[in-house]
Design an enzyme around this catalytic site. Sequence first.
Site, PDB file in Angstrom:
ATOM      1  N   ASP A 277       0.889  -1.213   0.103  1.00 54.24           N
ATOM      2  CA  ASP A 277      -0.039  -0.110   0.005  1.00 54.24           C
ATOM      3  C   ASP A 277       0.819   1.238   0.030  1.00 54.24           C
ATOM      4  O   ASP A 277       2.057   1.115   0.160  1.00 54.24           O
ATOM      5  CB  ASP A 277      -0.932  -0.073   1.299  1.00 54.24           C
ATOM      6  CG  ASP A 277      -2.291   0.784   1.146  1.00 54.24           C
ATOM      7  OD1 ASP A 277      -3.328   0.637   1.597  1.00 54.24           O
ATOM      8  OD2 ASP A 277      -1.933   1.577   0.223  1.00 54.24           O
TER       9      ASP A 277
HETATM   10  C1  GLC Z   1      -4.518   4.228  -0.154  1.00 51.64           C
HETATM   11  C2  GLC Z   1      -5.448   3.004   0.083  1.00 51.64           C
HETATM   12  C3  GLC Z   1      -5.321   2.010  -0.988  1.00 51.64           C
HETATM   13  C4  GLC Z   1      -5.115   2.644  -2.340  1.00 51.64           C
HETATM   14  C5  GLC Z   1      -3.726   3.038  -2.422  1.00 51.64           C
HETATM   15  C6  GLC Z   1      -3.785   3.866  -3.795  1.00 51.64           C
HETATM   16  O1  GLC Z   1      -3.691   4.371   0.828  1.00 51.64           O
HETATM   17  O2  GLC Z   1      -5.125   2.595   1.413  1.00 51.64           O
HETATM   18  O3  GLC Z   1      -6.483   1.263  -0.746  1.00 51.64           O
HETATM   19  O4  GLC Z   1      -5.358   1.591  -3.421  1.00 51.64           O
HETATM   20  O5  GLC Z   1      -3.460   4.068  -1.383  1.00 51.64           O
HETATM   21  O6  GLC Z   1      -4.301   4.956  -3.851  1.00 51.64           O
END
Ligand code: GLC
Length: 728
Positions: A277
């Site tokens: 993430d």
């Molecule tokens: C965010 C979220 C994740 C998302 C990623 C990209 O913090 O936790 O679900 O896909 O970053 O935006």
Amino acid sequence: MITLLFALLAAPAAAAPSLNADVETQVQDLLSRMTMDEKLGQLQQLDGLADGTARPEQAELARKGLLGSVLNVRGAANVNALQREAVEHSRLKIPILFGFDVIHGYRTVFPIPLALASSWDPALVKDAARTAAVEAEAAGVRWTFSPMVDIARDPRWGRVAEGAGEDPYLGSVMARAWVRGYQGGDPSQPGRVAACAKHWVGYGAAEGGRDYNTTEISERTLREIYFPPFKAAVDAGVLTFMSAFNDLDGEPASANAFTLTQVLRGEWKFPGFVVSDYKAVDELISHGVAADGADAARLALTSGVDMEMVSRDYASNLPALIQAGKVPASAVDEAVRRVLRVKFLLGLFDRPYADQSRESIALFSAENRAAARRAAARSLVLLKNDGNVLPFSKALKSVAVIGPLADDRAATLGSWTGDGRAADARTVLDGVRAALPRAAVVVSTGGAIGALSDLDISSAAAAARAADAVVLVLGEMADMTGEASGRSTLDLPGRQLELARAALSAGKPTAVVLLGGRPLALGALLNAAPAVLEAWQPGTQGGDAVADALFGDANPGGKLTMTFPRSVGQIPIYYNHKNGGRPASDKYYSSKYIDGPWTPQFPFGWGLSYTTFTVSGLAVDPVSISAGGRSDVRVYVANDGARAGDEVVQLYLRRRTADVTRPVAELKGFRRVSLKPGEDARVDFTLGPKELGFLDRDMKFAVEPGDYDITVGTSSVGGLSARLTVAP
Ligand code: GLC
């Protein structure tokens, strides 16, 4: 007329992307020609700009073959501009993989996933995913960070909006539907994108409902509650996973060899790749398991995180770590192999560019908007309808539309809306006006939720008095749910309850429409309002879908996939709980509260209709089976009301005794049935080892001899019961 309906069993899973020999040969050949820097480039994802363009420095990285993926760069022209740098100017011409959060639609925004799950209609979810994929892929996006399949039992957590709720069986059915809708049978085809099962794993158990917070989950609960939707995604062929922010029993999910390697690779043979993430690799320092970026890179990569999202610890530290013998080069090779495999399976090498001619045609078409409207209508849950206040007559001469969200486009659109535009959203006020073009619509939307004034409240009362019927639109603003939006209460924010009471004091037929992304503690509102329709965040066409239901063009048939508590103090509260030694009862020494009920406001599986249904004729055949045997369960459902409608027939199991404690109920089958007045249907389920088995004391999946109570009904409470015995 009896229709024979077979329940949607755990349909045979599409094969996970098998290791295609031709792809593997190409992967190996390419890998063998890559420098270490080029390999690390494939493990790096960087962030574009909010407007969908790439950052200036990213063109040079692409030309040097040092950028494997970007997120948020979108729009065919923007994508092709950066892709050309990689494909036409880099040494090995490896295409960039463009990712984006297409969570509930790309440009045409569907209801939030929690709403779509409430339709209990996997085919609907699959179609919504398919529509989102067609729009996203036309805009150059080839990878969506969806579906979010985190089980969520705590509505304080803002991200319950993005998932399918509290149940592993329903969550698994929806996970399969999302993956198949996005990827189809061949994700390399136009209109298909790679899906991403997230957030691996346990993220929804964040303590206190506070996002990113620590989690403590036993392996038994992990395997029986949190893993199943992810396993369903793997079985459906999902190409990527995303590792979560939370730490899990002391080990961050993005540095957890047990989940990332032992389970995902060892047990499940997942062939795709894992992306962290957003900066979750670097956040290992904050977790306190990494002293610096080098430590973080070593831990994450060797635990099983293949691609680093946005932070740059891999690129900055792995060359020295490999040189120092602290990270085997083979670990980098395996990660790159997985990334290249997905790029080949996506057809990126053959078709790296977006087709700009398709973009304008594919996005926001009338067909897609009609699909979004139908999806929103099928996701509505009628929580209460005393005296059959709803549906309102279309002959109404006047109707008051009241409340701070009645014309709030952002609150209607949702909490993670891709390239959707709030300006496009049809609000409840728009919907009511369109449904009753000749009626006088008295509007009193008042100020913002957090700033409702005495004047707003008195004008709401006046508006209600001036109309024949009242639509009260209440709930949460768009930014009150979603990521980093944990709430410490579940009450209606601001002075909405006062406003509702003022409007209700007019004594007119009144329906409350709830907008928001989580179960709320409705308390006093519920006592005061005769009808309550849960509309969630219904997307671009949400207001029209709500009006369809308010005036009878649609009959709500949705059911809750998360328990509604009476108060935040009851959390955690969910239907598939254990019985305990002194289950809650009126007895003094029992697991009750001394200051209020222990039961939920609305249980899992709850939802009303404008018509009534009767479930009858439950039969189990045979009533006794061997451990590996199967039994057929049959029931009839009849529409004995005056209006066509849908009912969701639900099958729950309860294992009375076993060598471990078991939940008081477990959903093991459901079927949404559409019936005309007077029509009935037969619904059939089959129970076998997959449904009857569970982890024994030794954590081995087994079907133990013993008795099961089978209950079939229209929610997790009540229904017809029968017994099934698994003979020794
Ligand atoms: C965010 C979220 C994740 C998302 C990623 C990209 O913090 O936790 O679900 O896909 O970053 O935006």
